[in-house]
Write a protein that holds these residues in place. Structure first.
Motif, PDB file in Angstrom:
ATOM      1  N   ASN A 294      -4.108   0.455  -7.122  1.00 25.59           N
ATOM      2  CA  ASN A 294      -4.488   0.544  -5.711  1.00 25.59           C
ATOM      3  C   ASN A 294      -3.603  -0.380  -4.888  1.00 25.59           C
ATOM      4  N   VAL A 295      -3.287   0.051  -3.682  1.00 25.08           N
ATOM      5  CA  VAL A 295      -2.479  -0.761  -2.787  1.00 25.08           C
ATOM      6  C   VAL A 295      -3.214  -0.857  -1.453  1.00 25.08           C
ATOM      7  N   LEU A 296      -3.382  -2.077  -0.947  1.00 26.46           N
ATOM      8  CA  LEU A 296      -3.963  -2.295   0.369  1.00 26.46           C
ATOM      9  C   LEU A 296      -2.881  -2.904   1.242  1.00 26.46           C
ATOM     10  N   HIS A 297      -2.646  -2.282   2.374  1.00 22.62           N
ATOM     11  CA  HIS A 297      -1.596  -2.775   3.274  1.00 22.62           C
ATOM     12  C   HIS A 297      -2.226  -3.077   4.622  1.00 22.62           C
ATOM     13  N   CYS A 298      -1.958  -4.230   5.143  1.00 21.06           N
ATOM     14  CA  CYS A 298      -2.473  -4.639   6.445  1.00 21.06           C
ATOM     15  C   CYS A 298      -1.303  -4.754   7.409  1.00 21.06           C
ATOM     16  N   LEU A 299      -1.363  -4.007   8.497  1.00 18.60           N
ATOM     17  CA  LEU A 299      -0.278  -4.046   9.477  1.00 18.60           C
ATOM     18  C   LEU A 299      -0.530  -5.101  10.536  1.00 18.60           C
ATOM     19  N   SER A 300       0.515  -5.801  10.882  1.00 13.63           N
ATOM     20  CA  SER A 300       0.459  -6.760  11.974  1.00 13.63           C
ATOM     21  C   SER A 300       0.617  -6.013  13.290  1.00 13.63           C
ATOM     22  N   ARG A 301      -0.047  -6.495  14.311  1.00 15.09           N
ATOM     23  CA  ARG A 301       0.108  -5.884  15.636  1.00 15.09           C
ATOM     24  C   ARG A 301       1.118  -6.677  16.445  1.00 15.09           C
ATOM     25  N   GLY A 302       1.914  -7.491  15.779  1.00 18.67           N
ATOM     26  CA  GLY A 302       2.941  -8.236  16.474  1.00 18.67           C
ATOM     27  C   GLY A 302       2.427  -9.469  17.203  1.00 18.67           C
ATOM     28  N   THR A 303       1.215  -9.910  16.851  1.00 16.98           N
ATOM     29  CA  THR A 303       0.671 -11.098  17.522  1.00 16.98           C
ATOM     30  C   THR A 303       0.765 -12.304  16.630  1.00 16.98           C
TER      31      THR A 303
END
Length: 116
Positions: free
Chosen positions: A107-116
């Motif tokens: 399983n892979v969990l990826h969290c994207l940054s919103r550039g903050t």
């Protein structure tokens, strides 16, 4: 006692209580003459650089640093004049790399940054 410390920033060594490092004046002189010098030797005698494309293997019995791919050869390859083709190749390569790394996990969990 001889040991290996692998680090990205020489400042990381400051809290380890290591013996003083010494300046490699021969390298410093060469660097002043040719600042684009890309060799494993550094301005500190006790530090060796791991260059782009290098692989470092450290075992009890030995230490081996070898070049597994040469970025200069890759850069000297075909020049892409078409920006769309370059973007497509870059996307394909990125997807291949991500797939290779992700294939080792269930399983892979990826969290994207919103550039903050």
């Amino acid at each position: 006692m001889v040991f290996e410390v692998v680090f990205a920033d020489v400042e990381d060594l400051s809290g380890l209580g290591l013996p003083p490092l010494t300046i490699n004046w021969r390298y410093v002189a060469a660097f002043i003459y040719a600042s684009q010098l890309q060799i494993r030797e550094t301005g500190i005698n006790e530090v060796t650089e791991l260059l782009a494309g290098d692989c470092l293997t450290v075992c009890r019995e030995y230490r081996k640093q070898v070049t597994v791919w040469d970025p200069n050869r890759i850069c000297a390859g075909d020049v892409l004049e078409n920006a769309e083709e370059a973007a497509e190749r870059m996307l394909f390569t990125a997807q291949q790399c991500i797939s290779a790394w992700a294939s080792t996990y269930q399983n892979v969990l990826h969290c994207l940054s919103r550039g903050t």
